[in-house]
Design an enzyme around this catalytic site. Structure first.
Site, mmCIF file in Angstrom:
data_model
loop_
_atom_site.group_PDB
_atom_site.id
_atom_site.type_symbol
_atom_site.label_atom_id
_atom_site.label_comp_id
_atom_site.label_asym_id
_atom_site.label_seq_id
_atom_site.Cartn_x
_atom_site.Cartn_y
_atom_site.Cartn_z
ATOM 1 N N ASP A 53 -29.564 -29.015 32.214
ATOM 2 C CA ASP A 53 -30.290 -27.763 32.373
ATOM 3 C C ASP A 53 -30.541 -27.482 33.853
ATOM 4 O O ASP A 53 -30.889 -28.392 34.609
ATOM 5 C CB ASP A 53 -31.632 -27.897 31.622
ATOM 6 C CG ASP A 53 -32.366 -26.585 31.473
ATOM 7 O OD1 ASP A 53 -31.831 -25.682 30.818
ATOM 8 O OD2 ASP A 53 -33.492 -26.465 31.997
ATOM 9 N N GLU A 74 -25.454 -26.544 33.508
ATOM 10 C CA GLU A 74 -25.809 -25.128 33.490
ATOM 11 C C GLU A 74 -25.951 -24.698 34.938
ATOM 12 O O GLU A 74 -26.944 -25.014 35.596
ATOM 13 C CB GLU A 74 -27.135 -24.899 32.752
ATOM 14 C CG GLU A 74 -27.440 -23.421 32.624
ATOM 15 C CD GLU A 74 -28.927 -23.081 32.614
ATOM 16 O OE1 GLU A 74 -29.265 -22.007 32.122
ATOM 17 O OE2 GLU A 74 -29.743 -23.874 33.110
#
Ligand code: NOJ
Ligand code: CA
Length: 553
Positions: A226, A283
């Site tokens: 993330d 990401e």
């Protein structure tokens, strides 16, 4: 000195059986599961790990499965759920709502038995404000964990240390929250409940190496990372200085180009290299393609894959997708591998984006996009429900629960036509899309012209074809509305023609520059039973895509 006994799979860890080899993350088809919404196993209305295990046959292992090779599961760790799991309070456990570590082990074993790898979602940029680390950090300026987070003094007028803005600006505009107890601000580019870790602190790095090993030792096959592009902030902020953003106030969130960030990713790559076959996909919300590919590392020594979000923002049209594909193909370093995705839990679903007010048009276009996704050179990521053409669901105002309004793309998986879609026996945490009466797995499984049958067919084509899995990519000249390309390997040649127009388009074979003999249509986005359309031209129906075999073999 710790002796490294971790090379390879420890005996007690299950190995994927019947799956692809070490290059699975390049050659396979990956699938994102949003665990709250996939399958509820205990009637509390919230999807859970046992639910995923119950549904593995949908994904792989049987003749009528979708045929994917790995799943990325969004966070299932203990969390106050301010951001539905992207606010982690303990990185090495499972939230009771999602199950237990034993449920994770069982899911992993069952998945591996079907050749499905499991990718865990790592959230290193920030913790929950309920994480014990933050409780310690905020308790006093002298606490040993004070420096684990990004604290900074107010400006002389009491305002935040710099002009950085929160991404979740509906909730709070500033990326800083003042902590009255200790008289400093802490940084949180997302929610105030998501304080950013200070990645300049060596103890934070050490703690995360332990977390990576915890999941790798359990047998996890990799990590989706993330906010992989912003973990390390500029040093002056980390050290508690209160200068302006070094790039001026036009950067509203921390910059994504700190060299030390790349050094951190290299240490993680080295750590993963101690194990067999593991991978990372980051990401990286970096819009400049040249900078996005930096995250693969100059020597392919950082991320295995950096999420390429360019299709999520592409307007509908042949040139739009062709340009984005060619750009990525041009900038990607030697030896690094592209990837593509049409949807995820942060964006409207593909068929809704393509609908322009007419969902049946969106679904026709979704079929074309599926063919593109599954035939390009690069790892395809499918978002749960995309394989049945799930659309964004209407959410009544009083049922909106997400801080950024991302509820419509997170509704329960539509397994069957019943009111709760086969997702739960209780009350689902988000409303089920009423379309489940017609758009559901059970109905589509039986229908050879369904979106599910198309996805299955295309995934099977990809799996059976070395050229589609790992061959070269070459754009072919074609009429304006048609995106045409060849995928080639060792004499195997496949050609894909994608008609982005809502009218029929004839494609002259001579113009494509491919030999006219031995051409055969292997798959079309049109329902089966199509006509023979190959003469001097190939007639493409409106929104139609075809996959051709050049040698007729
Ligand atoms: C990206 C995740 O995909 C999103 O859902 C989350 O809100 C933010 N990162 C913050 O963790
Ligand atoms: Ca449940």
């Amino acid at each position: 000195m710790i002796v490294n006994a971790r090379r390879g799979y420890p005996d007690e860890v299950s190995r994927p059986r019947g799956g692809l080899g070490p290059e699975w993350w390049r050659e396979g088809v990956l699938y994102q599961v949003y665990p709250r919404s996939y399958q509820d196993s205990n009637g509390d209305g919230i999807g859970d790990l046992r639910g995923i295990t119950q549904r593995l046959d949908h994904l792989a292992g049987r003749d009528d499965s979708l045929g994917i090779d790995g799943i990325w599961i969004s966070p299932f760790f203990p969390s106050p759920m301010a951001d539905f799991g992207y606010d982690v309070a303990d990185y090495t456990d499972v939230d009771p709502r999602f199950g237990t570590l034993a449920d994770f082990d069982e899911l992993l074993a069952q998945a591996h038995a079907r050749g499905i790898r499991i990718i865990v979602d790592l959230v290193p940029n920030h913790t929950s404000d309920q994480h014990p680390w933050f409780a310690e950090s905020r308790s006093s300026r002298t606490n040993p964990k004070r420096d684990w987070y990004v604290w900074a003094d107010p400006k002389p007028d009491g305002s935040p240390p710099n002009a950085w803005r929160s991404v979740f600006n509906r909730v709070k505009k500033e990326a800083w929250t003042f902590d009255a107890t200790t008289g400093q601000y802490y940084l949180h580019p997302f929610l105030p409940q998501q304080p950013d870790l200070n990645w300049w602190n060596p103890e934070v790095r050490k703690a995360f190496e332990g977390i990576l090993r915890f999941w790798l030792d359990r047998g996890a096959d990799g990590f989706r990372i993330d906010v992989a592009h912003k973990t390390v902030k500029p040093r002056d902020i980390g050290a508690g200085l209160f200068g302006e953003n070094p790039r001026g106030t036009r950067d509203f969130t921390p910059p994504a180009d700190e060299p030390e960030l790349h050094a951190l990713l290299r240490t993680w790559r080295k750590l993963l290299n101690e194990y067999d076959d593991r991978m990372t996909v980051g990401e990286c919300v970096v819009l400049d393609p040249d900078r996005l590919v930096d995250f693969y590392g100059a020597d392919n020594d950082e991320l295995h894959l950096a999420f390429n979000f360019h299709f999520l923002r592409a307007p509908w049209g042949a040139q739009s997708f062709r340009d984005r594909t060619e750009t990525f193909e041009r900038v990607i370093p030697n030896g690094a591998w592209p990837d593509y995705t049409l949807s995820n839990h942060d964006n409207p679903r593909a068929v809704s984006r393509y609908a322009g007010g007419d969902i049946s048009r969106g679904r026709r276009r979704g079929r074309l996009a599926a063919m593109m996704l599954l035939t390009l050179r690069g790892t395809p990521f499918i978002y749960y429900g995309e394989e049945i053409g799930m659309a964004d669901a209407p959410i009544p105002a009083k049922r909106i629960v997400d801080v950024a309004g991302r509820d419509p793309e997170r509704t329960p998986m539509q397994w069957d036509a019943s009111p709760a879609a086969g997702f739960t026996t209780g009350d689902p945490w988000l409303p089920v899309n009423p379309e489940t009466a017609t758009i559901n797995v059970e109905a589509q499984r039986r229908d050879p012209s369904s979106m599910f049958s198309l996805y299955r067919r295309l995934i099977a084509e990809r799996r059976a074809s070395p050229a589609l899995r790992r061959g070269s990519y070459r754009t072919l000249p074609a009429p304006n509305d048609v995106f045409a390309y060849a995928r080639e390997l060792d004499g195997e040649r496949r050609v894909v023609l994608l008609n982005f127009a809502d009218r029929a388009v004839p494609v002259p074979i001579a113009k494509l520059g491919i030999p006219p003999d031995g051409l055969r249509i292997d798959a079309s986005t049109e329902p089966p039973g199509g006509h023979e359309r190959i003469g001097k031209t190939i007639e493409l129906a409106p929104d139609e895509g075809v996959l051709l075999d050049l040698d007729g073999s």
